[in-house]
Write an enzyme that holds these catalytic residues in place. Structure first.
Site, PDB file in Angstrom:
ATOM      1  N   HIS A   1       0.682  -1.098   0.044  1.00 46.77           N
ATOM      2  CA  HIS A   1       0.027   0.119   0.005  1.00 46.77           C
ATOM      3  C   HIS A   1       0.839   1.336  -0.004  1.00 46.77           C
ATOM      4  O   HIS A   1       0.487   2.416   0.606  1.00 46.77           O
ATOM      5  CB  HIS A   1      -1.095   0.032   0.988  1.00 46.77           C
ATOM      6  CG  HIS A   1      -1.998  -1.187   0.874  1.00 46.77           C
ATOM      7  ND1 HIS A   1      -3.241  -0.686   0.232  1.00 46.77           N
ATOM      8  CD2 HIS A   1      -2.208  -2.456   1.359  1.00 46.77           C
ATOM      9  CE1 HIS A   1      -3.961  -2.048   0.246  1.00 46.77           C
ATOM     10  NE2 HIS A   1      -3.395  -2.744   1.021  1.00 46.77           N
ATOM     11  N   THR A   2       2.000   1.216  -0.629  1.00 46.42           N
ATOM     12  CA  THR A   2       2.872   2.375  -0.858  1.00 46.42           C
ATOM     13  C   THR A   2       2.922   2.790  -2.060  1.00 46.42           C
ATOM     14  O   THR A   2       3.071   4.004  -2.561  1.00 46.42           O
ATOM     15  CB  THR A   2       4.141   2.069  -0.518  1.00 46.42           C
ATOM     16  OG1 THR A   2       4.737   0.730  -1.002  1.00 46.42           O
ATOM     17  CG2 THR A   2       4.461   1.922   1.124  1.00 46.42           C
ATOM     18  N   ASP A   3       2.384   1.935  -3.209  1.00 45.72           N
ATOM     19  CA  ASP A   3       2.616   2.504  -4.582  1.00 45.72           C
ATOM     20  C   ASP A   3       1.637   3.400  -5.094  1.00 45.72           C
ATOM     21  O   ASP A   3       1.999   4.295  -6.112  1.00 45.72           O
ATOM     22  CB  ASP A   3       2.336   1.099  -5.541  1.00 45.72           C
ATOM     23  CG  ASP A   3       0.987   0.355  -5.591  1.00 45.72           C
ATOM     24  OD1 ASP A   3       0.397   0.628  -4.595  1.00 45.72           O
ATOM     25  OD2 ASP A   3       0.945  -0.383  -6.763  1.00 45.72           O
TER      26      ASP A   3
ATOM     27  N   LEU B   1      -2.084 -12.840  -5.337  1.00 47.13           N
ATOM     28  CA  LEU B   1      -0.806 -13.040  -6.340  1.00 47.13           C
ATOM     29  C   LEU B   1      -1.139 -12.610  -7.728  1.00 47.13           C
ATOM     30  O   LEU B   1      -0.219 -12.804  -8.725  1.00 47.13           O
ATOM     31  CB  LEU B   1      -0.437 -14.472  -6.471  1.00 47.13           C
ATOM     32  CG  LEU B   1      -0.065 -15.385  -5.070  1.00 47.13           C
ATOM     33  CD1 LEU B   1       0.110 -16.608  -5.300  1.00 47.13           C
ATOM     34  CD2 LEU B   1       1.007 -14.542  -4.379  1.00 47.13           C
TER      35      LEU B   1
ATOM     36  N   SER C   1      -3.562 -12.596 -10.137  1.00 43.86           N
ATOM     37  CA  SER C   1      -4.130 -13.277 -11.345  1.00 43.86           C
ATOM     38  C   SER C   1      -4.758 -12.205 -12.313  1.00 43.86           C
ATOM     39  O   SER C   1      -4.569 -12.541 -13.555  1.00 43.86           O
ATOM     40  CB  SER C   1      -4.931 -14.517 -11.016  1.00 43.86           C
ATOM     41  OG  SER C   1      -5.993 -13.618 -10.146  1.00 43.86           O
TER      42      SER C   1
ATOM     43  N   ASP D   1       1.513  -4.241  -9.319  1.00 42.70           N
ATOM     44  CA  ASP D   1       1.262  -5.475  -9.911  1.00 42.70           C
ATOM     45  C   ASP D   1       1.707  -5.816 -11.348  1.00 42.70           C
ATOM     46  O   ASP D   1       2.367  -6.627 -11.866  1.00 42.70           O
ATOM     47  CB  ASP D   1      -0.034  -5.974  -9.787  1.00 42.70           C
ATOM     48  CG  ASP D   1      -0.294  -5.938  -8.157  1.00 42.70           C
ATOM     49  OD1 ASP D   1       0.315  -5.661  -7.321  1.00 42.70           O
ATOM     50  OD2 ASP D   1      -1.651  -5.817  -7.937  1.00 42.70           O
TER      51      ASP D   1
HETATM   52  C1  GLA Z   1      -2.941  -4.370  -4.816  1.00 38.17           C
HETATM   53  C2  GLA Z   1      -2.887  -3.197  -5.814  1.00 38.17           C
HETATM   54  C3  GLA Z   1      -1.272  -2.905  -5.902  1.00 38.17           C
HETATM   55  C4  GLA Z   1      -0.907  -2.424  -4.449  1.00 38.17           C
HETATM   56  C5  GLA Z   1      -1.109  -3.604  -3.460  1.00 38.17           C
HETATM   57  C6  GLA Z   1      -1.004  -3.192  -2.004  1.00 38.17           C
HETATM   58  O1  GLA Z   1      -2.308  -5.536  -5.421  1.00 38.17           O
HETATM   59  O2  GLA Z   1      -3.264  -3.743  -7.179  1.00 38.17           O
HETATM   60  O3  GLA Z   1      -1.431  -1.502  -6.542  1.00 38.17           O
HETATM   61  O4  GLA Z   1      -1.448  -1.261  -4.051  1.00 38.17           O
HETATM   62  O5  GLA Z   1      -2.642  -3.939  -3.625  1.00 38.17           O
HETATM   63  O6  GLA Z   1       0.206  -2.938  -1.790  1.00 38.17           O
END
Ligand code: GLA
Length: 396
Positions: free
Chosen positions: A42-44, A135, A137, A182
Site C-alpha cells: 500500500h505504498t505504490d 498473487l 491473477s 502488480d
Molecule cells: C493491490 C494493488 C497494488 C498495491 C497492492 C498493495 O495488489 O493492485 O497496486 O496497491 O494491492 O500494496
C-alpha cells in the site's frame, strides 16, 4: 526454463483451443507471470517504494487473429462460463462479461491510446495462480493480453508501457484505483530478482534474491476478498484525505516523499485518528522497504525478515487490511522454527502471506501452520514453495 515448462502446457492448451475454436491454425502461445510482493505494501499509490517479484506460475494464453471484428474469450479455469463474446468496435464494461472484462479493458485502453486493430481475436487462457489470492491473477491477465495484442497486431509497446496500460485498464475500466506495482512486477519480471521500484518516478533497480538455504513459502488463506475492492479504494482515499489536510499547512508531495521523522512533525495536522494511522503506515512502510532492500544487499536476511514482520504489524494495526485469516497465518508462522520473516502480501482483506523459511524447516512449517489454521478458521489454507521468474514471453 519457461520454454520447457511451456511445451507440456502447450500440447494441453492447444488441444483445448482446438476443442473450443475448431483448430490452432495461426495461433501463438504466450505466458505472463503472477507476482508476490516481498515488502512495500500500500505504498505504490502513495508515491513510495515497493519490492515485488514475478513468479514462475502465472497465466498461459493461446491466441490468434480472426478475420472479422469479433473478440472471443475462453478460460480453462472457468469452463462452466463458456465462450465470452464481444465486438472490437464497441467494447464496454459489462458484469456479464465476467473475467473477460480484464482483457477487454486492456484492448479498449490500447485502442483509446490510438493503436489500430483491423480484426478481432480468439484468446484461450489458463492460469495456475490461485484466483483472488493476492498473487495478481488479474494483473497477469492484463499484462498477458497487452503482450499478445502487441505481438499479433504489431504494436510498438514495451514492457513498461504494457504495465501502464494494465493499470489504466484496471483504474478506468474495472474501477479499482490500484497503483502500478502488480502490472510493473509482472511486465518487468526477471528470474531470481526482485524489483526495487520507486513509484514516484518509476525508476527501478533489480536486486538479486539469493536466499541461500531458504525458500519463499506462500500461504493462500482461501478467504475470498469479497468487499476488498471497495475497501481498497477507501484506503486510497483516506491516504489522499490525510495528505490534503497536511497540505493545508505545509507542502508535501506524497507520503512516500517524506521520512518518518518528518511525519512526526506533521501528523498533528491530520486531526483524525484513523487517517493518521493510514498515513503513518504509508510513510513507515516506505522507510521499511528502503531498509529491507539495503539489508538484502548486505546479505542480512535476519533484518530483512524482521522488517517483513514489522510490515505485517503495521498493516494489521494501522492500515487494518489483514483480518483474522491472514493474522492467524502470519502469527502462527512467526512461532515456527526456521521462519525468518512472514507477512501478508498484496492488497490484503484475504489472499496470501509470504514467508522466508529455512530449507530444513519447510515441511514442518507447512504442516504446523496448516493445522493451526484449519483448527482456528475452519477451512484449509494452501501452501506453495515459489520461485522467481521472468516477465511475459512468447513460448512457441
Ligand atoms: C493491490 C494493488 C497494488 C498495491 C497492492 C498493495 O495488489 O493492485 O497496486 O496497491 O494491492 O500494496
Amino acid at each position: 526454463m519457461a520454454a520447457q515448462r511451456g511445451n507440456r502446457m502447450k500440447d494441453k492448451l492447444f488441444a483445448e483451443f482446438t476443442k473450443v475454436f475448431g483448430s490452432t491454425e495461426g495461433a501463438g502461445f504466450f505466458f505472463a507471470p503472477g507476482r508476490v510482493n516481498l515488502i512495500g505494501e500500500h505504498t505504490d499509490y502513495n508515491g513510495g517504494h515497493v519490492f515485488p517479484c514475478a513468479l514462475t506460475i502465472g497465466t498461459y494464453g493461446v491466441a490468434r487473429k480472426r478475420s472479422d471484428k469479433k473478440l472471443r474469450f475462453y478460460s480453462v479455469n472457468f469452463e462452466q462460463i463458456g465462450i465470452i463474446e464481444a465486438d472490437l468496435d464497441s467494447i464496454k464494461y459489462d458484469k456479464e462479461q465476467n473475467w473477460a472484462n480484464y482483457p477487454l479493458g486492456v484492448l479498449k485502453t490500447c485502442l483509446g491510446l490510438g493503436y489500430k486493430a483491423d480484426c478481432g481475436l480468439e484468446l484461450l487462457l489458463f492460469g495456475n495462480i490461485p484466483n483472488s489470492s493476492g498473487l495478481s491473477s488479474s494483473a497477469s491477465v492484463e499484462v498477458l493480453t497487452c503482450f499478445i495484442a502487441k505481438t499479433l497486431y504489431g504494436w510498438d509497446i514495451d514492457n513498461i508501457l504494457n504495465a501502464k496500460i494494465g493499470q489504466k485498464a484496471e483504474n478506468e475500466f474495472i474501477g479499482v484505483n490500484c497503483g502500478i506495482m502488480d502490472q510493473f512486477a509482472i511486465a518487468m519480471g526477471k528470474k531470481d530478482h526482485a524489483i526495487f521500484l520507486d513509484t514516484a518516478d518509476l525508476s527501478y533497480e533489480y536486486a538479486p534474491v539469493v536466499l541461500e538455504g531458504m525458500k519463499l513459502v506462500v500461504a493462500c488463506s482461501n478467504k475470498k476478498r469479497g468487499l476488498g475492492d471497495s475497501k481498497y479504494n477507501e484506503r486510497r482515499s483516506q491516504c489522499e484525505e490525510a495528505l490534503r489536510r497536511v497540505n493545508g499547512h505545509e507542502k508535501v508531495e506524497s507520503w512516500g516523499s517524506i521520512s518518518g521523522e518528518k511525519f512526526e512533525t506533521l501528523r498533528k495536522y491530520i486531526n483524525d485518528e484513523v487517517l493518521e494511522r493510514r498515513a503513518k503506515h504509508a510513510v513507515y512502510e516506505n522507510e521499511r522497504t528502503v531498509k529491507a532492500v539495503a539489508a538484502l544487499k548486505a546479505n542480512d536476511i535476519k533484518l530483512f525478515g524482521e522488517l517483513m514482520n514489522a510490515s505485517h504489524v503495521s498493516l494489521r494495526d494501522d492500515y487494518e487490511v489483514t483480518g483474522i485469516e491472514l493474522d492467524t497465518l502470519v502469527e502462527t508462522s512467526w512461532k515456527q522454527e526456521g521462519c525468518v520473516g512472514s507477512r501478508m502480501t498484496g492488497a490484503g482483506f484475504g489472499g496470501c502471506t509470504v514467508s522466508i523459511v529455512k530449507d530444513e524447516c519447510v515441511d514442518s512449517f507447512i504442516k504446523n501452520v496448516s493445522e493451526a489454521y484449519l483448527a482456528k478458521i475452519g477451512y484449509k489454507a494452501d501452501f506453495y514453495v515459489l520461485s522467481i521468474g521472468d516477465g511475459p514471453e512468447r513460448l512457441d
